[in-house]
Each structure stands twice: as C-alpha cells, then as structure tokens.
Scaffold this motif. Structure first.
Motif, PDB file in Angstrom:
ATOM      1  N   GLN A  18      98.398  86.331 -50.478  1.00 10.50           N
ATOM      2  CA  GLN A  18      99.079  87.173 -49.512  1.00 10.50           C
ATOM      3  C   GLN A  18      98.399  87.025 -48.169  1.00 10.50           C
ATOM      4  O   GLN A  18      97.264  86.563 -48.080  1.00 10.50           O
ATOM      5  CB  GLN A  18      99.010  88.625 -49.949  1.00 10.50           C
ATOM      6  CG  GLN A  18      99.697  88.891 -51.251  1.00 10.50           C
ATOM      7  CD  GLN A  18      99.576  90.358 -51.652  1.00 10.50           C
ATOM      8  OE1 GLN A  18      98.960  91.160 -50.968  1.00 10.50           O
ATOM      9  NE2 GLN A  18     100.171  90.706 -52.773  1.00 10.50           N
ATOM     10  N   TYR A  19      99.100  87.422 -47.131  1.00 13.51           N
ATOM     11  CA  TYR A  19      98.484  87.455 -45.809  1.00 13.51           C
ATOM     12  C   TYR A  19      97.526  88.641 -45.746  1.00 13.51           C
ATOM     13  O   TYR A  19      97.674  89.601 -46.490  1.00 13.51           O
ATOM     14  CB  TYR A  19      99.571  87.613 -44.740  1.00 13.51           C
ATOM     15  CG  TYR A  19     100.347  86.347 -44.502  1.00 13.51           C
ATOM     16  CD1 TYR A  19     100.029  85.522 -43.452  1.00 13.51           C
ATOM     17  CD2 TYR A  19     101.390  85.981 -45.338  1.00 13.51           C
ATOM     18  CE1 TYR A  19     100.728  84.355 -43.214  1.00 13.51           C
ATOM     19  CE2 TYR A  19     102.103  84.813 -45.115  1.00 13.51           C
ATOM     20  CZ  TYR A  19     101.772  84.006 -44.055  1.00 13.51           C
ATOM     21  OH  TYR A  19     102.459  82.860 -43.829  1.00 13.51           O
ATOM     22  N   PHE A  20      96.549  88.561 -44.862  1.00 12.10           N
ATOM     23  CA  PHE A  20      95.602  89.660 -44.735  1.00 12.10           C
ATOM     24  C   PHE A  20      95.173  89.844 -43.288  1.00 12.10           C
ATOM     25  O   PHE A  20      95.487  89.024 -42.428  1.00 12.10           O
ATOM     26  CB  PHE A  20      94.388  89.462 -45.657  1.00 12.10           C
ATOM     27  CG  PHE A  20      93.540  88.269 -45.338  1.00 12.10           C
ATOM     28  CD1 PHE A  20      92.421  88.381 -44.534  1.00 12.10           C
ATOM     29  CD2 PHE A  20      93.847  87.025 -45.860  1.00 12.10           C
ATOM     30  CE1 PHE A  20      91.634  87.292 -44.241  1.00 12.10           C
ATOM     31  CE2 PHE A  20      93.056  85.925 -45.583  1.00 12.10           C
ATOM     32  CZ  PHE A  20      91.959  86.055 -44.772  1.00 12.10           C
ATOM     33  N   ASP A  21      94.479  90.921 -43.039  1.00 18.30           N
ATOM     34  CA  ASP A  21      93.994  91.273 -41.700  1.00 18.30           C
ATOM     35  C   ASP A  21      92.479  91.187 -41.650  1.00 18.30           C
ATOM     36  O   ASP A  21      91.804  91.344 -42.658  1.00 18.30           O
ATOM     37  CB  ASP A  21      94.364  92.725 -41.352  1.00 18.30           C
ATOM     38  CG  ASP A  21      95.849  92.938 -41.206  1.00 18.30           C
ATOM     39  OD1 ASP A  21      96.539  92.022 -40.749  1.00 18.30           O
ATOM     40  OD2 ASP A  21      96.313  94.038 -41.541  1.00 18.30           O
ATOM     41  N   VAL A  22      91.959  90.992 -40.466  1.00 21.13           N
ATOM     42  CA  VAL A  22      90.529  91.164 -40.203  1.00 21.13           C
ATOM     43  C   VAL A  22      90.416  92.466 -39.430  1.00 21.13           C
ATOM     44  O   VAL A  22      90.970  92.597 -38.343  1.00 21.13           O
ATOM     45  CB  VAL A  22      89.963  89.989 -39.381  1.00 21.13           C
ATOM     46  CG1 VAL A  22      88.535  90.265 -38.957  1.00 21.13           C
ATOM     47  CG2 VAL A  22      90.045  88.695 -40.179  1.00 21.13           C
ATOM     48  N   THR A  23      89.758  93.440 -40.038  1.00 21.26           N
ATOM     49  CA  THR A  23      89.678  94.760 -39.415  1.00 21.26           C
ATOM     50  C   THR A  23      88.310  94.980 -38.773  1.00 21.26           C
ATOM     51  O   THR A  23      87.319  94.352 -39.144  1.00 21.26           O
ATOM     52  CB  THR A  23      89.949  95.874 -40.438  1.00 21.26           C
ATOM     53  OG1 THR A  23      89.006  95.770 -41.497  1.00 21.26           O
ATOM     54  CG2 THR A  23      91.358  95.767 -40.995  1.00 21.26           C
ATOM     55  N   ALA A  24      88.292  95.885 -37.818  1.00 16.60           N
ATOM     56  CA  ALA A  24      87.062  96.187 -37.086  1.00 16.60           C
ATOM     57  C   ALA A  24      86.082  96.983 -37.940  1.00 16.60           C
ATOM     58  O   ALA A  24      84.885  96.950 -37.696  1.00 16.60           O
ATOM     59  CB  ALA A  24      87.403  96.957 -35.807  1.00 16.60           C
ATOM     60  N   GLY A  25      86.587  97.728 -38.910  1.00 14.71           N
ATOM     61  CA  GLY A  25      85.710  98.493 -39.782  1.00 14.71           C
ATOM     62  C   GLY A  25      85.347  99.873 -39.271  1.00 14.71           C
ATOM     63  O   GLY A  25      84.848 100.697 -40.012  1.00 14.71           O
ATOM     64  N   THR A  26      85.603 100.114 -38.014  1.00 12.66           N
ATOM     65  CA  THR A  26      85.344 101.433 -37.431  1.00 12.66           C
ATOM     66  C   THR A  26      86.522 101.813 -36.535  1.00 12.66           C
ATOM     67  O   THR A  26      87.382 100.993 -36.228  1.00 12.66           O
ATOM     68  CB  THR A  26      84.056 101.449 -36.582  1.00 12.66           C
ATOM     69  OG1 THR A  26      84.198 100.507 -35.516  1.00 12.66           O
ATOM     70  CG2 THR A  26      82.841 101.102 -37.413  1.00 12.66           C
ATOM     71  N   ASP A  27      86.540 103.029 -36.076  1.00 16.46           N
ATOM     72  CA  ASP A  27      87.596 103.526 -35.201  1.00 16.46           C
ATOM     73  C   ASP A  27      87.305 103.113 -33.761  1.00 16.46           C
ATOM     74  O   ASP A  27      86.817 103.893 -32.951  1.00 16.46           O
ATOM     75  CB  ASP A  27      87.691 105.054 -35.336  1.00 16.46           C
ATOM     76  CG  ASP A  27      88.785 105.661 -34.487  1.00 16.46           C
ATOM     77  OD1 ASP A  27      89.641 104.902 -33.974  1.00 16.46           O
ATOM     78  OD2 ASP A  27      88.786 106.887 -34.325  1.00 16.46           O
ATOM     79  N   ARG A  28      87.609 101.874 -33.425  1.00 17.79           N
ATOM     80  CA  ARG A  28      87.318 101.360 -32.079  1.00 17.79           C
ATOM     81  C   ARG A  28      88.231 101.969 -31.021  1.00 17.79           C
ATOM     82  O   ARG A  28      87.841 102.131 -29.865  1.00 17.79           O
ATOM     83  CB  ARG A  28      87.448  99.846 -32.052  1.00 17.79           C
ATOM     84  CG  ARG A  28      86.546  99.107 -33.019  1.00 17.79           C
ATOM     85  CD  ARG A  28      85.110  99.279 -32.719  1.00 17.79           C
ATOM     86  NE  ARG A  28      84.759  98.569 -31.495  1.00 17.79           N
ATOM     87  CZ  ARG A  28      83.544  98.442 -31.026  1.00 17.79           C
ATOM     88  NH1 ARG A  28      82.537  98.982 -31.663  1.00 17.79           N
ATOM     89  NH2 ARG A  28      83.303  97.788 -29.925  1.00 17.79           N
ATOM     90  N   ALA A  29      89.481 102.303 -31.387  1.00 19.51           N
ATOM     91  CA  ALA A  29      90.425 102.861 -30.423  1.00 19.51           C
ATOM     92  C   ALA A  29      90.194 104.347 -30.181  1.00 19.51           C
ATOM     93  O   ALA A  29      90.826 104.937 -29.302  1.00 19.51           O
ATOM     94  CB  ALA A  29      91.853 102.625 -30.892  1.00 19.51           C
ATOM     95  N   LEU A  30      89.300 104.962 -30.980  1.00 19.37           N
ATOM     96  CA  LEU A  30      88.959 106.379 -30.839  1.00 19.37           C
ATOM     97  C   LEU A  30      90.184 107.275 -31.039  1.00 19.37           C
ATOM     98  O   LEU A  30      90.354 108.283 -30.357  1.00 19.37           O
ATOM     99  CB  LEU A  30      88.307 106.649 -29.477  1.00 19.37           C
ATOM    100  CG  LEU A  30      87.117 105.740 -29.123  1.00 19.37           C
ATOM    101  CD1 LEU A  30      86.645 106.004 -27.714  1.00 19.37           C
ATOM    102  CD2 LEU A  30      86.000 105.871 -30.133  1.00 19.37           C
TER     103      LEU A  30
END
Length: 79
Positions: A18-30
């Motif tokens: 399946q396709y997947f994402d690379v996530t930041a792991g934290t709430d960067r957008a606040l």
C-alpha cells in the motif's frame, strides 16, 4: 494484409503493498491534528542503494517549520 492476423489480449498490472506517508511524529502545525506529514525535498525519495535496513533516502525529507503543515501529499509513497 495490414489487418490480418490481429489478436486481442488483456494487459495486467499487479501491485503489492500500500502507499504510505512519512509523518513528522509531532504536532508541527500546532493544531492538535495527528499524523502530520513532513516536507519532501527530493523528487526521488528512495535510497540509491536499497537494502532491508534502508529503503528511503533520509535526505529526501525534512520537518516542517513550527506552525506549518508539511508539503507531502497523503499516501504519496508506494510501498
């Protein structure tokens, strides 16, 4: 002669994974939103020499600046 001995056949394309994402792991957008994606810096995100321990090129990604969302689209990397 041009239209003789023609055949009809199907084209099959099989994919696994399946396709997947690379996530930041934290709430960067606040904003409190989970699974925020990172920034994609390179067009080709795969490692030049793929191995079982490194499939993606870590230099192809970066953390978004605080208060912003990442530039990657949803499910943009094929497995």
């Amino acid at each position: 002669m041009l239209f003789s001995k023609w055949q009809i056949s199907g084209i099959v394309k099989l994919l696994s994974g399946q396709y997947f994402d690379v996530t930041a792991g934290t709430d960067r957008a606040l904003t409190g939103t989970a699974n925020q994606r990172g920034n994609q810096l390179l067009g080709d995100v795969f490692a030049p020499s793929k191995s079982s321990s490194q499939w993606l090129n870590p230099l192809a990604f970066a953390m978004p600046a605080n208060g912003t969302y990442g530039t990657m689209g949803a499910m943009s990397i094929p497995a």
